[in-house]
Scaffold this active site. Structure first.
Site, PDB file in Angstrom:
ATOM      1  N   GLU A 100       1.210  -1.036  -0.271  1.00  0.00           N
ATOM      2  CA  GLU A 100      -0.004  -0.192  -0.264  1.00  0.00           C
ATOM      3  C   GLU A 100       1.005   1.212   0.287  1.00  0.00           C
ATOM      4  OE1 GLU A 100      -2.519   1.975  -0.237  1.00  0.00           O
ATOM      5  OE2 GLU A 100      -4.255   0.117  -0.130  1.00  0.00           O
ATOM      6  N   ASP A 101       0.585   2.357  -0.453  1.00  0.00           N
ATOM      7  CA  ASP A 101       0.901   3.774  -0.778  1.00  0.00           C
ATOM      8  C   ASP A 101       1.331   4.392   0.799  1.00  0.00           C
ATOM      9  OD1 ASP A 101      -1.631   4.219  -0.795  1.00  0.00           O
ATOM     10  OD2 ASP A 101      -1.318   5.360  -2.239  1.00  0.00           O
ATOM     11  N   ASP A 104      -4.823   5.018   5.439  1.00  0.00           N
ATOM     12  CA  ASP A 104      -5.735   5.904   7.023  1.00  0.00           C
ATOM     13  C   ASP A 104      -6.632   5.876   7.096  1.00  0.00           C
ATOM     14  OD1 ASP A 104      -6.309   8.538   6.737  1.00  0.00           O
ATOM     15  OD2 ASP A 104      -7.396   9.138   5.000  1.00  0.00           O
ATOM     16  N   ARG A 166       2.136  12.512  -8.636  1.00  0.00           N
ATOM     17  CA  ARG A 166       2.304  10.934  -8.513  1.00  0.00           C
ATOM     18  C   ARG A 166       4.122  10.478  -8.772  1.00  0.00           C
ATOM     19  NH1 ARG A 166      -2.083   7.792  -7.700  1.00  0.00           N
ATOM     20  NH2 ARG A 166      -4.240   8.399  -9.084  1.00  0.00           N
TER      21      ARG A 166
HETATM   22  P1  5GP Z   1      -8.209   4.284   3.530  1.00  0.00           P
HETATM   23  O1  5GP Z   1      -7.191   3.947   4.349  1.00  0.00           O
HETATM   24  O2  5GP Z   1      -8.778   5.542   4.371  1.00  0.00           O
HETATM   25  O3  5GP Z   1      -9.404   3.746   3.188  1.00  0.00           O
HETATM   26  O4  5GP Z   1      -7.577   4.797   2.222  1.00  0.00           O
HETATM   27  C1  5GP Z   1      -6.728   4.649   2.586  1.00  0.00           C
HETATM   28  C2  5GP Z   1      -6.068   5.648   0.751  1.00  0.00           C
HETATM   29  O5  5GP Z   1      -6.818   7.256   0.806  1.00  0.00           O
HETATM   30  C3  5GP Z   1      -5.422   5.130   0.374  1.00  0.00           C
HETATM   31  O6  5GP Z   1      -4.429   4.628  -0.864  1.00  0.00           O
HETATM   32  C4  5GP Z   1      -4.477   6.096  -1.373  1.00  0.00           C
HETATM   33  O7  5GP Z   1      -4.801   6.127  -1.416  1.00  0.00           O
HETATM   34  C5  5GP Z   1      -5.876   7.889   0.307  1.00  0.00           C
HETATM   35  N1  5GP Z   1      -5.135   8.595   0.769  1.00  0.00           N
HETATM   36  C6  5GP Z   1      -5.189   9.258   2.121  1.00  0.00           C
HETATM   37  N2  5GP Z   1      -4.951   9.864   2.416  1.00  0.00           N
HETATM   38  C7  5GP Z   1      -3.905  10.520   0.986  1.00  0.00           C
HETATM   39  C8  5GP Z   1      -2.989  11.276   1.238  1.00  0.00           C
HETATM   40  O8  5GP Z   1      -2.237  11.961   2.584  1.00  0.00           O
HETATM   41  N3  5GP Z   1      -2.478  11.756   0.313  1.00  0.00           N
HETATM   42  C9  5GP Z   1      -3.295  10.870  -0.636  1.00  0.00           C
HETATM   43  N4  5GP Z   1      -2.919  11.188  -2.446  1.00  0.00           N
HETATM   44  N5  5GP Z   1      -4.196  10.085  -0.870  1.00  0.00           N
HETATM   45  C10 5GP Z   1      -4.139   9.462   0.713  1.00  0.00           C
END
Ligand code: 5GP
Length: 177
Positions: A100-101, A104, A166
């Protein structure tokens, strides 16, 4: 200008810091999976750059696959995941590592992990480049974390703002002017 009239306010994580934690993660993963084969799943699109760097730091036999999901977390409190692109191959009996990137709220990953668990992998782990623990809504175990970040919206190193940014080699915070 990066996109949408925004410019870089400040760099939060430099490329050197990223390089260092990717190397560390590769070593940790190598140590934990020694003697095994790995099946790495890149969660598109944000993870493509991290995945490309990480696999070069993992000195084990490994295969890669790609998956694209979108989360309906905003609309439904349970956070349902829709698969836009599924894996090309079965993961039954494989040691799977989801790449994962950023984690959150954790909702997307929680559902993705549950979904993949039903496909009978030998094991399933999670590695993320960035972690925002202050935003977590579900208790999900993230096995490998590159770096914790504060609750700011970050862009770069694969992470986007409406599809842009990106390509930035550092992770930055944007501002309006
Ligand atoms: P969650 O954990 O809320 O389900 O979602 C995670 C996704 O939300 C990540 O894979 C990413 O695509 C997006 N995301 C969450 N925080 C950020 C952030 O600070 N920057 C960006 N560009 N995307 C984020």
């Amino acid at each position: 200008m990066i996109c949408l009239g925004k410019k870089i306010d400040h760099t939060l994580v430099s490329r050197d810091t990223i390089r260092a934690f990717v190397k560390r993660l590769g070593e940790e993963i190598h140590r934990d999976y020694e003697g095994k084969e790995l099946y790495l799943i890149c969660v598109l699109k944000g993870s493509f750059m991290f995945m490309a760097d990480l696999i070069r730091e993992i000195n084990l036999p490994c295969q890669i696959d790609f998956m694209s999901v979108s989360s309906y977390a905003g609309e439904k409190s349970t956070g349902v995941v829709k698969i836009n692109k599924d894996l090309d191959h079965s993961i039954a009996g494989k040691h799977v590592l989801i790449v994962e990137d950023i984690v959150d709220t954790g909702l997307t990953l929680n559902h993705l992990k549950s979904l993949l668990s039903t496909r009978n992998p030998a094991s399933i782990g999670i590695v993320t480049a960035f972690d925002k623990p202050s935003r977590r809504k579900v208790d999900i175990k993230v096995d490998y974390i590159g770096m914790e970040v504060p609750n700011e919206f970050i862009v770069g190193y694969g992470l986007d703002l409406e599809g842009y940014g990106r390509n930035l080699p550092d992770v930055v915070v944007l501002s309006d002017n």
